[in-house]
Scaffold this active site. Structure first.
Site, PDB file in Angstrom:
ATOM      1  N   ASP A  28      -2.478  -0.869  10.107  1.00 27.89           N
ATOM      2  CA  ASP A  28      -2.730  -0.950   8.670  1.00 27.89           C
ATOM      3  C   ASP A  28      -3.503  -2.206   8.269  1.00 27.89           C
ATOM      4  OD1 ASP A  28      -1.349   1.398   8.342  1.00 27.89           O
ATOM      5  OD2 ASP A  28       0.494   0.465   7.636  1.00 27.89           O
ATOM      6  N   GLY A  66       7.513   1.457   4.811  1.00 28.64           N
ATOM      7  CA  GLY A  66       6.292   2.247   4.735  1.00 28.64           C
ATOM      8  C   GLY A  66       5.282   1.730   3.742  1.00 28.64           C
ATOM      9  N   GLY A  92       3.617  -1.289   4.092  1.00 32.78           N
ATOM     10  CA  GLY A  92       2.616  -2.143   4.724  1.00 32.78           C
ATOM     11  C   GLY A  92       2.770  -3.621   4.471  1.00 32.78           C
ATOM     12  N   GLY A  93       3.982  -4.081   4.125  1.00 34.65           N
ATOM     13  CA  GLY A  93       4.149  -5.490   3.776  1.00 34.65           C
ATOM     14  C   GLY A  93       3.773  -6.445   4.897  1.00 34.65           C
ATOM     15  N   GLY A  94       4.232  -6.173   6.124  1.00 36.91           N
ATOM     16  CA  GLY A  94       3.902  -7.046   7.238  1.00 36.91           C
ATOM     17  C   GLY A  94       2.420  -7.061   7.543  1.00 36.91           C
ATOM     18  N   LYS A 139       0.849  -1.198   0.000  1.00 39.56           N
ATOM     19  CA  LYS A 139       0.000   0.000   0.000  1.00 39.56           C
ATOM     20  C   LYS A 139       0.873   1.232   0.000  1.00 39.56           C
ATOM     21  CE  LYS A 139       0.928   1.510   4.310  1.00 39.56           C
ATOM     22  NZ  LYS A 139       1.575   2.810   4.599  1.00 39.56           N
ATOM     23  N   PRO A 182       9.596  -4.671   0.100  1.00 42.66           N
ATOM     24  CA  PRO A 182      10.693  -4.389   1.034  1.00 42.66           C
ATOM     25  C   PRO A 182      10.178  -4.157   2.444  1.00 42.66           C
ATOM     26  CG  PRO A 182      10.508  -2.673  -0.657  1.00 42.66           C
ATOM     27  CD  PRO A 182       9.519  -3.704  -1.002  1.00 42.66           C
ATOM     28  N   SER A 208      -0.015  -6.378   5.438  1.00 51.22           N
ATOM     29  CA  SER A 208      -0.702  -7.047   4.341  1.00 51.22           C
ATOM     30  C   SER A 208      -0.565  -8.559   4.453  1.00 51.22           C
ATOM     31  CB  SER A 208      -0.148  -6.557   3.000  1.00 51.22           C
ATOM     32  OG  SER A 208      -0.932  -7.053   1.924  1.00 51.22           O
TER      33      SER A 208
END
Length: 306
Positions: free
Chosen positions: A150, A112, A114-116, A24, A108, A118
């Site tokens: 998030d 910033g 939101g990978g974790g 995101k 990455p 998501s």
């Protein structure tokens, strides 16, 4: 309170479920008042991208086993938000976990994007599908709020949403027409806690209360969003990582409709009207030493695949 065990629906008992976990960006991110509990109230517009991790859950022997691919360091398994999401799901349905969790990382970390969060949302959605959709959407959203600010966005069903507070007050919006996106990372992380501390220092240690200024109806076009696009973290993060200033300037000079820091950093992103302009900007940023990813804004969220 944990729910009592419930039988699986007989028409939905797959052995494996996979789902994309999109990155995101924040098309608008304003830091409002600091709450008594120490949390910072925000006003933000989330937008999901085609850049995505892949999450798959499969029935295992016992416990929660994590398998990682992609070479991105996300820390110890017990601290991984996807693992925590799996544990929270099984606590909610009142069962002992017996699951293999496969996570392919492309987003990455600490950037910033939101990978974790998501990944955690994707685990909740995939496990719910694996168990015959035991939990209603409202319960999944509540679990998401418990896991991170998030996470609810990635569970709301829309790739575009307006949110307030800590992300728990969220309004899904009709998606905008897809646009080309460039995401760039300087190779240096910026923690969210450090970013908040530096904004507080810049503002003299306080956050003045501000009422929400956005009318959701004013987010119906890219022109309208561009007029509202801002990120309150940008001054402090670009001061800490000066190459970001040059990269943002290059994106804007190359024709980005919107060019901002992504979340609390340290990635940044640009929204472009066409692929050619986006790709030309990518070349410039790579010459600056940034790593770049080409993506698109999403028109819809992927559904779990059984």
């Amino acid at each position: 309170m944990a729910m009592q065990p419930r039988p699986l629906r007989s028409d939905a008992v797959p052995d494996r479920v996979a789902v994309a976990a999109p990155a995101k960006v924040n098309l608008r991110l304003c830091i409002l008042a600091r709450e008594e509990g120490g949390y910072h109230a925000l006003e933000t517009v989330f937008c999901a991208l085609s850049l995505a991790d892949e999450v798959a859950v499969a029935r295992g022997d016992r416990g929660i086993r994590l398998w990682m691919e992609g070479g991105i360091d996300v820390g110890p398994p017990e601290q991984n938000l996807a693992v925590r999401a799996a544990g929270r799901f099984y606590a909610e349905i009142g069962e002992s976990p017996a699951i293999d969790l496969h996570l392919t990382k492309r987003i990455p970390a600490a950037a910033g994007l939101g990978g974790g969060s998501s990944d955690a949302a994707a685990v909740l959605r995939a496990l719910n599908a694996l168990h015959g959709d035991l939990l209603p959407r409202e319960t999944l959203l509540q679990l998401g709020i418990e896991l991170g600010a998030d996470v609810p966005f990635f569970l709301c069903g829309s790739p575009l949403a307006l949110a307030w507070g800590r992300g728990e007050r969220l309004m899904p919006l009709p998606p905008l027409p897809p646009r080309s996106v460039l995401v760039a990372h300087p190779g240096e992380a910026m923690s969210t806690a450090d970013a908040f501390r530096e904004v507080a220092a810049l503002r003299g240690g306080s956050y003045e209360p501000r009422a929400s200024l956005i009318d959701p109806a004013a987010l119906a076009s890219w022109d309208a969003v561009a007029a509202l696009a801002v990120n309150d973290f940008e001054p402090v993060v670009t001061h800490r990582i000066p190459i970001l200033r040059d990269a943002l300037a290059a994106m804007r000079a190359s024709g980005a409709r919107i060019a901002l820091l992504a979340g609390s950093g340290s990635s940044l992103f640009g929204i472009f009207d066409d692929i050619t302009t986006r790709d030309a900007a990518a070349t410039q940023l790579e010459e600056l030493g940034m790593r770049a990813w080409r993506a698109e804004t999403l028109a819809e969220m992927a559904v779990p695949q059984r």
